[in-house]
Motif scaffolding. Structure first.
Motif, PDB file in Angstrom:
ATOM      1  N   CYS A 130       0.823  -1.205   0.000  1.00 45.48           N
ATOM      2  CA  CYS A 130       0.000   0.000   0.000  1.00 45.48           C
ATOM      3  C   CYS A 130       0.857   1.254   0.000  1.00 45.48           C
ATOM      4  CB  CYS A 130      -0.903   0.012   1.237  1.00 45.48           C
ATOM      5  SG  CYS A 130      -1.892  -1.483   1.434  1.00 45.48           S
ATOM      6  N   VAL A 131       0.321   2.284  -0.629  1.00 48.98           N
ATOM      7  CA  VAL A 131       0.966   3.596  -0.653  1.00 48.98           C
ATOM      8  C   VAL A 131       0.151   4.538   0.220  1.00 48.98           C
ATOM      9  CG1 VAL A 131       1.814   5.473  -2.099  1.00 48.98           C
ATOM     10  CG2 VAL A 131       1.736   3.135  -3.008  1.00 48.98           C
ATOM     11  N   GLY A 132       0.795   5.133   1.216  1.00 49.80           N
ATOM     12  CA  GLY A 132       0.106   6.064   2.103  1.00 49.80           C
ATOM     13  C   GLY A 132       0.310   7.507   1.674  1.00 49.80           C
ATOM     14  N   LEU A 133      -0.651   8.346   1.999  1.00 43.03           N
ATOM     15  CA  LEU A 133      -0.532   9.794   1.779  1.00 43.03           C
ATOM     16  C   LEU A 133      -0.194  10.124   0.325  1.00 43.03           C
ATOM     17  CD1 LEU A 133       1.533  10.639   5.004  1.00 43.03           C
ATOM     18  CD2 LEU A 133      -0.950  10.746   4.711  1.00 43.03           C
ATOM     19  N   ASN A 134      -0.918   9.491  -0.607  1.00 46.17           N
ATOM     20  CA  ASN A 134      -0.605   9.690  -2.022  1.00 46.17           C
ATOM     21  C   ASN A 134      -1.504  10.716  -2.695  1.00 46.17           C
ATOM     22  OD1 ASN A 134       0.982   9.213  -4.285  1.00 46.17           O
ATOM     23  ND2 ASN A 134      -0.342   7.575  -5.040  1.00 46.17           N
ATOM     24  N   TYR A 135      -2.341  11.398  -1.913  1.00 47.85           N
ATOM     25  CA  TYR A 135      -3.100  12.539  -2.402  1.00 47.85           C
ATOM     26  C   TYR A 135      -2.752  13.720  -1.498  1.00 47.85           C
ATOM     27  CZ  TYR A 135      -6.175   9.408  -5.122  1.00 47.85           C
ATOM     28  OH  TYR A 135      -6.688   8.481  -6.000  1.00 47.85           O
ATOM     29  N   ARG A 136      -2.441  14.845  -2.091  1.00 47.42           N
ATOM     30  CA  ARG A 136      -2.015  16.010  -1.322  1.00 47.42           C
ATOM     31  C   ARG A 136      -3.074  16.425  -0.306  1.00 47.42           C
ATOM     32  NH1 ARG A 136       2.190  19.223  -2.626  1.00 47.42           N
ATOM     33  NH2 ARG A 136       2.251  18.156  -4.648  1.00 47.42           N
ATOM     34  N   ASP A 137      -4.368  16.393  -0.719  1.00 44.26           N
ATOM     35  CA  ASP A 137      -5.420  16.839   0.197  1.00 44.26           C
ATOM     36  C   ASP A 137      -5.572  15.889   1.380  1.00 44.26           C
ATOM     37  OD1 ASP A 137      -6.602  14.752  -1.237  1.00 44.26           O
ATOM     38  OD2 ASP A 137      -8.317  15.928  -1.931  1.00 44.26           O
ATOM     39  N   HIS A 138      -5.286  14.591   1.175  1.00 49.92           N
ATOM     40  CA  HIS A 138      -5.365  13.636   2.291  1.00 49.92           C
ATOM     41  C   HIS A 138      -4.215  13.857   3.269  1.00 49.92           C
ATOM     42  CE1 HIS A 138      -6.011  10.140   4.696  1.00 49.92           C
ATOM     43  NE2 HIS A 138      -4.967   9.484   4.216  1.00 49.92           N
ATOM     44  N   ALA A 139      -3.021  14.119   2.759  1.00 49.11           N
ATOM     45  CA  ALA A 139      -1.897  14.425   3.645  1.00 49.11           C
ATOM     46  C   ALA A 139      -2.194  15.655   4.490  1.00 49.11           C
ATOM     47  CB  ALA A 139      -0.625  14.629   2.820  1.00 49.11           C
ATOM     48  N   GLN A 140      -2.810  16.654   3.866  1.00 53.06           N
ATOM     49  CA  GLN A 140      -3.132  17.878   4.592  1.00 53.06           C
ATOM     50  C   GLN A 140      -4.165  17.623   5.683  1.00 53.06           C
ATOM     51  OE1 GLN A 140      -4.279  20.359   1.285  1.00 53.06           O
ATOM     52  NE2 GLN A 140      -2.180  21.082   0.931  1.00 53.06           N
ATOM     53  N   LEU A 194      -2.188  -1.070  -3.551  1.00 52.28           N
ATOM     54  CA  LEU A 194      -3.204  -0.053  -3.288  1.00 52.28           C
ATOM     55  C   LEU A 194      -2.534   1.313  -3.311  1.00 52.28           C
ATOM     56  CD1 LEU A 194      -5.374  -1.710  -0.484  1.00 52.28           C
ATOM     57  CD2 LEU A 194      -5.398  -2.050  -2.976  1.00 52.28           C
ATOM     58  N   THR A 195      -3.160   2.273  -3.989  1.00 50.42           N
ATOM     59  CA  THR A 195      -2.466   3.494  -4.391  1.00 50.42           C
ATOM     60  C   THR A 195      -2.755   4.721  -3.547  1.00 50.42           C
ATOM     61  OG1 THR A 195      -4.223   3.911  -6.002  1.00 50.42           O
ATOM     62  CG2 THR A 195      -2.267   2.733  -6.783  1.00 50.42           C
ATOM     63  N   GLY A 196      -3.461   4.576  -2.428  1.00 51.55           N
ATOM     64  CA  GLY A 196      -3.737   5.725  -1.579  1.00 51.55           C
ATOM     65  C   GLY A 196      -5.152   6.235  -1.748  1.00 51.55           C
ATOM     66  N   THR A 197      -5.560   7.113  -0.835  1.00 55.76           N
ATOM     67  CA  THR A 197      -6.944   7.589  -0.798  1.00 55.76           C
ATOM     68  C   THR A 197      -7.009   9.106  -0.821  1.00 55.76           C
ATOM     69  OG1 THR A 197      -9.064   7.172   0.328  1.00 55.76           O
ATOM     70  CG2 THR A 197      -7.213   7.782   1.727  1.00 55.76           C
ATOM     71  N   GLY A 231      -2.766  16.132   8.665  1.00 56.05           N
ATOM     72  CA  GLY A 231      -1.794  16.962   9.378  1.00 56.05           C
ATOM     73  C   GLY A 231      -0.371  16.484   9.181  1.00 56.05           C
ATOM     74  N   MET A 232      -0.094  15.864   8.024  1.00 54.66           N
ATOM     75  CA  MET A 232       1.232  15.330   7.751  1.00 54.66           C
ATOM     76  C   MET A 232       1.819  15.992   6.520  1.00 54.66           C
ATOM     77  SD  MET A 232       0.473  11.302   8.590  1.00 54.66           S
ATOM     78  CE  MET A 232       2.194  10.875   8.836  1.00 54.66           C
ATOM     79  N   ALA A 233       3.134  16.084   6.484  1.00 53.35           N
ATOM     80  CA  ALA A 233       3.812  16.696   5.351  1.00 53.35           C
ATOM     81  C   ALA A 233       3.610  15.867   4.090  1.00 53.35           C
ATOM     82  CB  ALA A 233       5.306  16.837   5.653  1.00 53.35           C
ATOM     83  N   VAL A 234       3.523  16.539   2.946  1.00 57.39           N
ATOM     84  CA  VAL A 234       3.468  15.829   1.674  1.00 57.39           C
ATOM     85  C   VAL A 234       4.783  15.070   1.510  1.00 57.39           C
ATOM     86  CG1 VAL A 234       3.353  16.095  -0.831  1.00 57.39           C
ATOM     87  CG2 VAL A 234       1.908  17.507   0.642  1.00 57.39           C
ATOM     88  N   PRO A 235       4.718  13.759   1.321  1.00 53.57           N
ATOM     89  CA  PRO A 235       5.951  12.962   1.308  1.00 53.57           C
ATOM     90  C   PRO A 235       6.835  13.252   0.098  1.00 53.57           C
ATOM     91  CG  PRO A 235       4.061  11.613   0.724  1.00 53.57           C
ATOM     92  CD  PRO A 235       3.510  12.931   1.163  1.00 53.57           C
ATOM     93  N   ALA A 236       8.147  13.191   0.328  1.00 49.50           N
ATOM     94  CA  ALA A 236       9.111  13.359  -0.756  1.00 49.50           C
ATOM     95  C   ALA A 236       9.263  12.085  -1.572  1.00 49.50           C
ATOM     96  CB  ALA A 236      10.465  13.778  -0.186  1.00 49.50           C
ATOM     97  N   GLU A 237       8.970  10.950  -0.953  1.00 46.33           N
ATOM     98  CA  GLU A 237       8.988   9.649  -1.610  1.00 46.33           C
ATOM     99  C   GLU A 237       7.714   8.905  -1.218  1.00 46.33           C
ATOM    100  OE1 GLU A 237      12.502   7.270  -1.079  1.00 46.33           O
ATOM    101  OE2 GLU A 237      13.773   9.029  -0.792  1.00 46.33           O
ATOM    102  N   PRO A 238       7.287   7.931  -2.023  1.00 51.22           N
ATOM    103  CA  PRO A 238       6.112   7.148  -1.636  1.00 51.22           C
ATOM    104  C   PRO A 238       6.273   6.503  -0.260  1.00 51.22           C
ATOM    105  CG  PRO A 238       6.653   6.731  -3.926  1.00 51.22           C
ATOM    106  CD  PRO A 238       7.782   7.547  -3.364  1.00 51.22           C
ATOM    107  N   VAL A 239       5.215   6.588   0.540  1.00 53.22           N
ATOM    108  CA  VAL A 239       5.168   5.948   1.853  1.00 53.22           C
ATOM    109  C   VAL A 239       4.573   4.556   1.654  1.00 53.22           C
ATOM    110  CG1 VAL A 239       4.157   6.029   4.163  1.00 53.22           C
ATOM    111  CG2 VAL A 239       4.886   8.155   3.035  1.00 53.22           C
TER     112      VAL A 239
END
Length: 281
Positions: free
Chosen positions: A75-85, A240-243, A88-96
């Protein structure tokens, strides 16, 4: 093609949808809809079949996860900018990256189990990628050639287990029924561009998530190439590619989580819909 597995849990048979959306039986041709059937050669052979001549399955038959024998779920976490926001987490520099246990897999209309004592069970509509051929250190420009197809998935999560119980995210992601997949496995040729798919999810009739895969931080080729540098992806593996935004944890003024009796409906353009009732485990 839209490929399915149908029947009672643990006794599913392979099938395919006809032009009217009815399930046709493939069991006289295939023993299973599993990793071996995800090869380009097998999928090309299936595409030549006159589906209308196959036996019809019973109307209303249960649909299971459309892929059997899944080796691993990455699975890839935090793969949509609005979900990371909203998290309350920083937009990742690499896939999580994290993993879900394959025992979490369930069908698109099966019940979602609320673990005993769980208080923070959440929803995540996602695009799933089904691997067709082996990937190891694959370049981005070659990655899509390894994809057999795509599925609708719900990365159900228990947030307290995920972030408040120590260790990795996996323990909040892997309870039985926390990976509903399907209703169909749609072959890559039918999906076309995986970066233009609407995704949505309702809870008890209220729209909670409404996104599009064009908003990925890391697109499908990037994700597959990246993962293949850390682990080999085999046929039948599921990514799975994130939400997008709108998960329960991000609701304002306070989070909203699933309880027994709640119903989730979710869908993705061309990939079908799920309807999932929450029950106490």
């Amino acid at each position: 093609m839209k490929l399915v597995r149908y029947g009672a849990p643990g006794a599913e048979r392979p099938g395919v949808l006809d032009a009217q959306g009815r399930v046709r039986d493939l069991s006289m041709l295939l023993a299973e809809m599993g990793p071996a059937q995800m090869s380009p050669r097998t999928l090309a052979a299936l595409a030549t079949i006159d589906v209308e001549r196959l036996p019809l399955a019973d109307a209303g038959v249960r649909l299971g996860c459309p892929l059997g024998g899944v080796g691993k779920i990455v699975c890839v976490g935090l793969n949509y900018r609005d979900h990371a926001q909203e998290a309350g987490m920083a937009v990742p520099a690499e896939p999580v990256l994290f993993m879900k246990a394959v025992t979490a897999l369930s069908g698109p209309y099966d019940d979602v189990q609320i673990p005993p004592g769980a208080q923070k069970v959440d929803w995540e509509v996602e695009l799933g990628i089904v691997i067709g051929t082996r990937l190891k250190h694959v370049k981005k420009e070659d990655a899509l050639g390894h994809v057999a197809g795509y599925v609708l998935a719900n990365d159900v999560s228990e947030r307290a287990y995920q972030t408040e119980r120590g260790g990795q995210w996996d323990k909040g992601k892997s309870y039985d029924s926390f990976a509903p997949v399907g209703p169909w496995l749609v072959t890559a040729d039918e999906v076309g561009d995986p970066h233009a798919l609407d995704l949505w999810l309702d809870v008890n009739g209220q729209r909670m998530q409404d996104g599009n895969t064009r908003d990925f931080i890391f697109d499908v080729p990037t994700v597959l190439s990246y993962i293949s540098g850390f682990m080999t992806l085999e046929p039948g593996d599921l990514v799975l590619t994130g939400t997008p935004a709108g998960v329960g944890l991000g609701q304002k003024p306070q989070p909203r989580f699933l309880r027994a009796g709640d119903e989730m409906r979710l869908g993705a353009a061309g990939l079908g819909e799920q309807c999932l009732k929450c029950v106490q485990s």
